[in-house]
Enzyme design. Structure first.
Site, short mmCIF file in Angstrom:
data_model
loop_
_atom_site.label_atom_id
_atom_site.label_comp_id
_atom_site.label_asym_id
_atom_site.label_seq_id
_atom_site.Cartn_x
_atom_site.Cartn_y
_atom_site.Cartn_z
CD GLU A 85 -1.08 -0.40 3.66
OE1 GLU A 85 -2.53 -0.74 3.54
OE2 GLU A 85 -0.60 -0.20 4.79
CB CYS B 280 5.13 36.93 8.74
SG CYS B 280 3.85 37.71 7.73
CE1 TYR C 20 1.76 11.10 3.03
CE2 TYR C 20 3.37 9.95 1.65
CZ TYR C 20 2.14 9.67 2.22
OH TYR C 20 1.89 8.47 2.62
C1 LIG Z 1 0.77 6.26 5.12
C2 LIG Z 1 0.60 5.00 5.15
C3 LIG Z 1 0.98 4.33 4.07
C4 LIG Z 1 1.56 5.01 2.69
O1 LIG Z 1 3.13 5.16 3.08
P1 LIG Z 1 4.07 5.81 2.09
O2 LIG Z 1 5.40 6.03 2.93
O3 LIG Z 1 3.47 6.90 1.49
O4 LIG Z 1 4.22 4.71 1.12
C5 LIG Z 1 0.85 2.87 3.97
N1 LIG Z 1 0.31 2.48 5.06
C6 LIG Z 1 -0.20 2.86 6.27
C7 LIG Z 1 -0.83 2.26 7.31
C8 LIG Z 1 0.09 4.31 6.31
O5 LIG Z 1 -0.36 5.02 7.34
#
Ligand SMILES: *Cc1c(COP(=O)(O)O)cnc(C)c1O
Length: 412
Positions: free
Chosen positions: A276, A354, A383
């Site tokens: 993921e 500022c 991000y």
């Molecule tokens: C943020 C997150 C991701 C993605 O992480 P990356 O570093 O963007 O690949 C995957 N799994 C969980 C649980 C996350 O919190």
């Protein structure tokens, strides 16, 4: 590490910006997303995975609709981390498989996951498990679950962002796992589909990541034997593939990584392995562009003050780096007085806030930069806008342009 950065398509982005500049009126400030670059990168990344491995996209990195529309046909599904993300995705994609993870899920969020349908929920604690089972029982449904675990695993080398292997609010600590597994045996409203590991981010080393995955799979194999877990069908190995902002030529070697995956089968025992990934999927397609308003010196150091800042593009501040950028020269100069600028200098690029923290690049070498030129920051697709505090100082928001994909044919 090999150089495997997805090619940045500067001419396309620069042409678009120059065109936009012609009728801007006010200093230009914009995000440009190259959806064709995104399509190519996601296609290559997903296609390189061997059978048994699946790629989900973690939408918190960038959940803009054109981004999700580009990725939906190319990935196996989306990973979401809030009820807001769930509603957003289901509003636009009724069928895309979803994984719901993240800490502090409310009853309302768990209930809408059950009602709207998700492929799996990643559960973060025993209390969350109990609330989910209670909600599932009331609905007469069975909740598909992966337990997120927090373990010190062999091969977990420290990066700049660690979610596990130490005290953190994420996941179920290893010593509580036996208790959760015993509890699950008495609660058929939960179907345990597997385990979830997302212990670190910013991984730049492909070989190290393969070793880490191997350690995850070995661990799951031990648990399966020890606790006679027969219902498992997958292991989710999280995201966390990094983007090298400091040395952009040295990116994570995804090709070598993918080539190493089949060798992990020894410990896979037929389970599907899911990724993921967020940052690695969308970082490369985005650019943040600012028009230089002023170039000035203080105590011998030059500064380019540009339209926008960390309230739009917080990535450099969040990561503590000086973000790489390019100067796109603009020849038009509309004032009857001299144009401020520097040549062959180390300059800091700052925004309009500022605060001395509003720095996007520090002491970066430039051939030339003048008021009226554009500074453009690549690797701003993940991000970036989505982690920024947009309304601090109430400046206008940047424009968001999505350069279309050249072909919409999905890659299976
Ligand atoms: C943020 C997150 C991701 C993605 O992480 P990356 O570093 O963007 O690949 C995957 N799994 C969980 C649980 C996350 O919190």
């Amino acid at each position: 590490m090999a150089m495997t950065a997805p090619e940045l398509r500067w001419p396309r982005v620069a042409a678009h910006l120059h065109e936009a500049l012609a009728d801007a009126g006010t200093p230009l400030c914009a995000y440009v997303y190259d959806l064709e670059a995104l399509r190519r990168h996601a296609t290559t990344t997903a296609r390189s995975l061997p059978p048994g491995f699946e790629l989900f996209y973690a939408i918190k990195a960038n959940s803009d609709l054109p981004i999700l529309q580009t990725l939906a046909p190319l990935t196996h599904g989306f990973e979401i981390s809030s009820g807001g993300e769930l509603a957003w995705v289901r509003e636009h994609f009724s069928e895309v498989p979803l994984i719901f993870s993240g800490p502090g899920k409310t009853d309302a969020e768990l209930a809408s996951a059950l009602d709207l349908g998700v492929d799996a929920l990643h559960v973060e604690s025993q209390h969350e498990l109990e609330r989910l089972a209670w909600l599932a029982r009331a609905r007469g449904v069975i909740a598909p679950v992966l337990l997120r675990v927090n373990l010190a695993v062999d091969g977990l080398q420290a990066t700049t962002l660690m979610m596990g292997g130490k005290p953190t609010p994420f996941g179920i600590a290893g010593d509580q796992l036996p208790g959760c597994l015993a509890w699950l045996r008495a609660h058929p409203q939960i179907r345990l589909r597997g385990f979830h590991f997302h212990l670190m981010s910013h991984q730049l080393d492909a070989a190290a990541h393969l070793r880490l995955l191997d350690a995850y799979l070995q661990q799951v194999s031990l648990w399966r034997a020890e606790y006679a877990l027969n219902s498992l069908d997958q292991v989710n190995v999280g995201g966390g593939i990094g983007v090298n902002y400091r040395e952009p030529e040295q990116q994570f070697d995804w090709a070598a990584f993918a080539e190493g995956l089949p060798a992990l089968s020894a410990h896979r025992d037929g389970l599907t392995v899911r990724f993921e990934c967020g940052r690695y999927i969308t970082a490369f397609c985005g650019y943040y562009a600012m028009e230089v308003i002023d170039v000035k010196h203080a105590f011998g150091r030059p500064f380019a003050v540009a339209s926008g800042g960390t309230h739009h593009f917080r990535t450099p501040y969040a990561q503590g780096h000086s973000h790489p950028f390019r100067v796109l020269p603009v020849e038009t100069w509309r004032y009857p007085f001299p144009r401020p600028g520097v040549r062959d200098a180390r300059i800091s690029v700052v925004g309009q806030l500022c605060t001395p923290k509003d720095i996007l690049a520090q002491d970066a070498l430039v051939d030339s930069v003048r008021a009226g030129d554009l500074v453009v920051f690549p690797y701003a697709g993940a991000y970036a806008w989505h982690i920024s505090h947009h309304d601090f100082l109430r400046h206008p928001h940047p424009r968001h342009w999505y350069l279309p994909a050249e072909s919409t044919h999905a890659a299976g």
